[in-house]
Design an enzyme around this catalytic site. Structure first.
Site, mmCIF file in Angstrom:
data_model
loop_
_atom_site.group_PDB
_atom_site.id
_atom_site.type_symbol
_atom_site.label_atom_id
_atom_site.label_comp_id
_atom_site.label_asym_id
_atom_site.label_seq_id
_atom_site.Cartn_x
_atom_site.Cartn_y
_atom_site.Cartn_z
ATOM 1 N N ASN A 18 0.941 -1.147 -0.157
ATOM 2 C CA ASN A 18 0.031 -0.067 0.032
ATOM 3 C C ASN A 18 0.799 1.247 -0.068
ATOM 4 O OD1 ASN A 18 -1.533 2.337 1.128
ATOM 5 N ND2 ASN A 18 -3.037 1.011 1.904
ATOM 6 N N GLU A 46 -3.875 1.956 -2.939
ATOM 7 C CA GLU A 46 -3.979 3.420 -2.843
ATOM 8 C C GLU A 46 -2.844 3.942 -3.808
ATOM 9 O OE1 GLU A 46 -5.507 5.312 0.893
ATOM 10 O OE2 GLU A 46 -4.152 3.713 1.938
ATOM 11 N N TYR A 142 -8.052 -3.660 -2.160
ATOM 12 C CA TYR A 142 -7.820 -2.379 -1.024
ATOM 13 C C TYR A 142 -9.319 -2.750 -0.499
ATOM 14 C CZ TYR A 142 -7.530 1.851 1.321
ATOM 15 O OH TYR A 142 -7.610 2.872 2.116
ATOM 16 N N ASP A 201 -4.138 -4.677 0.851
ATOM 17 C CA ASP A 201 -4.421 -4.132 2.421
ATOM 18 C C ASP A 201 -5.790 -4.541 2.593
ATOM 19 O OD1 ASP A 201 -5.110 -2.618 4.635
ATOM 20 O OD2 ASP A 201 -4.615 -0.484 3.683
ATOM 21 N N ASN A 203 -7.120 -4.224 5.895
ATOM 22 C CA ASN A 203 -7.601 -3.371 6.754
ATOM 23 C C ASN A 203 -8.058 -4.098 8.065
ATOM 24 O OD1 ASN A 203 -7.103 -0.469 6.777
ATOM 25 N ND2 ASN A 203 -8.194 -0.645 4.866
ATOM 26 N N HIS A 303 2.532 1.960 5.299
ATOM 27 C CA HIS A 303 2.471 0.566 5.243
ATOM 28 C C HIS A 303 4.067 0.300 4.584
ATOM 29 C CE1 HIS A 303 -1.818 -0.201 5.398
ATOM 30 N NE2 HIS A 303 -1.778 0.685 5.041
#
Length: 313
Positions: A18, A46, A142, A201, A203, A303
């Site tokens: 990321n 991102e 993402y 990612d 999260n 990251h």
């Protein structure tokens, strides 16, 4: 870092990162990292730049598949490969694809969406490619960051204004829909004789090993019980395997995200949010992994890249 000594005939070096803005990452040395790291495949999240705003040579000498999404400065995913992929698939039915710099708009295969993914289709959150030099489908995700349910939103403890649980509901809805899609695309890869690797990612810190300060974060988004339960249900010895955890079964971390604030990076008080989730046969082919915390003394993003070497049969 992962050793650079490897058999080029059988080894694939694959990374996920990321970058939290490709322009900012380049200012911190991303281009030099990309050239030096010698990866065969790199999944990026991102990217945060529309095609006309990408820095010169943004993706080095790689072939690029890129879905920027339609919101300037937000989201955006890319998969970089050494060779032109056999296929590129997105949720929006369009992607920028090219050598070194994406410069044309082909008609990639449109991914049939699971119910509930429609609102996310144009946000630049998912992209998958079929490699041409290995029987492997690479997926880059993402996943939305989310938030807290309404009952946990205490104003005095929040940096953002309370939203009544809207961001939480949005993330949970995405995860429910994506779980259905993930089964579909993994099975499609198997039917085509391909292994499947989901990177990105997510999260979510899945277990206590994936978050340094897990005790004080049990009511924090990214470590909520329902998020962790969802993550666990995507994994099994017959479907998808957490590759880095397989290689480091007893270790805390290795973490891949640290706040820019305070001493969390210096103290290695981080979160493991960036994953390689592979079909079992591919997971067994993973021989080593590393998190590139810094490159030449600098962090590329909040990251850090997660790099795995796969010794394919």
């Amino acid at each position: 870092m992962v050793s650079r000594s490897r058999s080029l005939e059988s080894m694939l070096r694959i990374a996920t990162a990321n970058v939290n803005g490709i322009r900012a990452a380049h200012r911190r040395g991303f281009g030099d990292w990309l050239a030096a790291r010698d990866c065969d495949v790199v999944a990026l999240q991102e990217v945060r730049a529309q095609a006309d705003k990408l820095p010169a040579g943004a993706f080095g000498d790689y072939h690029v598949a890129l879905d920027t999404g339609t919101i300037p400065g937000r989201n955006g995913v890319a998969v970089l490969t050494r060779h032109v992929p056999d296929a590129v698939r997105t949720w929006a039915g369009a992607a920028l694809v090219g050598a070194r710099q994406p410069d044309r708009v082909p008609a990639p295969d449109r991914v049939p969406l699971a119910r509930g993914l429609g609102p996310f289709a144009a946000q630049g959150r998912y992209l998958e490619v079929d490699l041409s030099d290995a029987p492997l489908t690479i997926a880059c995700l993402y996943l939305p960051k989310g938030g807290l349910p309404a009952e946990l939103q205490l104003t005095e403890r929040m940096r953002e204004a309370p939203d009544g649980g809207a961001r939480y509901a949005r993330k949970m809805g995405f995860m429910s829909a994506f779980a259905r899609y993930l089964v579909r695309t993994r099975r499609a890869a198997a039917a085509a004789g391909r292994e499947f690797l989901l990177m990105g990612d997510l999260n979510i810190a899945h277990t206590r090993q994936d978050l340094a300060a897990w005790r004080r974060n049990q009511r924090h988004d990214g470590f909520l019980p329902e998020e962790r339960d969802w993550f666990g249900r995507q994994l099994s010895p017959r479907t998808l395997v957490d590759v880095v955890r397989r290689l480091h079964p007893n270790d805390d971390g290795p973490y891949s995200w640290w706040s820019w604030l305070g001493q969390s990076f210096a103290n290695d008080s981080g979160w493991r949010l960036d994953y390689h989730l592979a079909t079992p046969r591919l997971a067994r082919a993973a021989v080593r992994s590393a998190v590139d915390r810094e490159f030449r003394g600098r962090r590329l993003s909040d990251h850090s890249p997660v790099v795995v070497d796969y010794d394919l049969p």
